[in-house]
Design a protein around this motif. Sequence first.
Motif, PDB file in Angstrom:
ATOM      1  N   ARG A 105       0.827  -1.215   0.000  1.00  0.00           N
ATOM      2  CA  ARG A 105       0.000   0.000   0.000  1.00  0.00           C
ATOM      3  C   ARG A 105       0.863   1.268   0.000  1.00  0.00           C
ATOM      4  NH1 ARG A 105      -3.537  -3.486   3.297  1.00  0.00           N
ATOM      5  NH2 ARG A 105      -5.350  -3.836   1.964  1.00  0.00           N
ATOM      6  N   ARG A 126       3.863   1.509  -1.241  1.00  0.00           N
ATOM      7  CA  ARG A 126       4.463   1.599  -2.577  1.00  0.00           C
ATOM      8  C   ARG A 126       3.448   2.170  -3.570  1.00  0.00           C
ATOM      9  NH1 ARG A 126       9.688   1.225  -4.676  1.00  0.00           N
ATOM     10  NH2 ARG A 126       9.492   0.757  -6.876  1.00  0.00           N
ATOM     11  N   ARG A 127       2.200   1.722  -3.459  1.00  0.00           N
ATOM     12  CA  ARG A 127       1.153   2.247  -4.340  1.00  0.00           C
ATOM     13  C   ARG A 127       0.924   3.730  -4.087  1.00  0.00           C
ATOM     14  NH1 ARG A 127      -4.227  -0.133  -4.286  1.00  0.00           N
ATOM     15  NH2 ARG A 127      -4.429   0.939  -6.263  1.00  0.00           N
ATOM     16  N   GLU A 146       3.779   5.481  -5.744  1.00  0.00           N
ATOM     17  CA  GLU A 146       3.706   5.347  -7.207  1.00  0.00           C
ATOM     18  C   GLU A 146       2.284   4.946  -7.591  1.00  0.00           C
ATOM     19  OE1 GLU A 146       6.731   3.068  -9.194  1.00  0.00           O
ATOM     20  OE2 GLU A 146       8.112   3.364  -7.515  1.00  0.00           O
ATOM     21  N   PRO A 147       1.358   5.896  -7.598  1.00  0.00           N
ATOM     22  CA  PRO A 147      -0.055   5.569  -7.837  1.00  0.00           C
ATOM     23  C   PRO A 147      -0.338   4.927  -9.190  1.00  0.00           C
ATOM     24  CG  PRO A 147       0.226   7.925  -7.363  1.00  0.00           C
ATOM     25  CD  PRO A 147       1.566   7.300  -7.328  1.00  0.00           C
ATOM     26  N   ALA A 193       1.529   2.642 -10.582  1.00  0.00           N
ATOM     27  CA  ALA A 193       2.166   1.320 -10.649  1.00  0.00           C
ATOM     28  C   ALA A 193       1.107   0.250 -10.902  1.00  0.00           C
ATOM     29  CB  ALA A 193       2.931   1.024  -9.372  1.00  0.00           C
ATOM     30  N   LYS A 194       1.353  -0.568 -11.893  1.00  0.00           N
ATOM     31  CA  LYS A 194       0.446  -1.658 -12.240  1.00  0.00           C
ATOM     32  C   LYS A 194       0.784  -2.898 -11.418  1.00  0.00           C
ATOM     33  CE  LYS A 194      -1.422   0.611 -15.701  1.00  0.00           C
ATOM     34  NZ  LYS A 194      -2.472   1.487 -15.361  1.00  0.00           N
ATOM     35  N   HIS A 195      -0.104  -3.861 -11.500  1.00  0.00           N
ATOM     36  CA  HIS A 195       0.039  -5.118 -10.760  1.00  0.00           C
ATOM     37  C   HIS A 195       1.432  -5.721 -10.924  1.00  0.00           C
ATOM     38  CE1 HIS A 195      -1.520  -9.061  -9.231  1.00  0.00           C
ATOM     39  NE2 HIS A 195      -0.529  -9.497  -9.966  1.00  0.00           N
ATOM     40  N   LEU A 208       4.340  -3.940  -9.256  1.00  0.00           N
ATOM     41  CA  LEU A 208       4.389  -4.188  -7.814  1.00  0.00           C
ATOM     42  C   LEU A 208       4.955  -5.575  -7.517  1.00  0.00           C
ATOM     43  CD1 LEU A 208       0.932  -2.622  -6.918  1.00  0.00           C
ATOM     44  CD2 LEU A 208       3.181  -1.672  -6.355  1.00  0.00           C
ATOM     45  N   VAL A 268      -0.057  -9.039  -4.045  1.00  0.00           N
ATOM     46  CA  VAL A 268      -0.507  -7.863  -4.797  1.00  0.00           C
ATOM     47  C   VAL A 268      -1.969  -8.026  -5.202  1.00  0.00           C
ATOM     48  CG1 VAL A 268      -0.198  -6.552  -6.931  1.00  0.00           C
ATOM     49  CG2 VAL A 268       1.800  -7.213  -5.573  1.00  0.00           C
ATOM     50  N   LEU A 279      -4.819  -5.382  -4.017  1.00  0.00           N
ATOM     51  CA  LEU A 279      -5.573  -4.632  -5.020  1.00  0.00           C
ATOM     52  C   LEU A 279      -7.070  -4.937  -4.941  1.00  0.00           C
ATOM     53  CD1 LEU A 279      -3.187  -4.792  -8.111  1.00  0.00           C
ATOM     54  CD2 LEU A 279      -3.458  -2.943  -6.455  1.00  0.00           C
TER      55      LEU A 279
END
Length: 75
Positions: free
Chosen positions: A35, A37-38, A41-42, A44-46, A49, A68, A72
Amino acid sequence: MAEPQETKVQGPASYFPSMEKKYGKPIGEWQQLVRERRAAEPDAKHMALVSWLKSEHGMGHGHANALVAHVLAED
């Protein structure tokens, strides 16, 4: 009367007990790392990550992918 059956954990969460044992952190800490990291870096794709968990934390692909996917799905 029948005895209640235990609900078997399925899906990504089924990996969590082995992940805690293998990587030495409670699953809540791993979820928080993803979370954070997301948040940093909003976009960032699956798979970005997953790659980050593998390269920065030494996590195996299956475990990283499950973690992940679960985070998600919850968010």
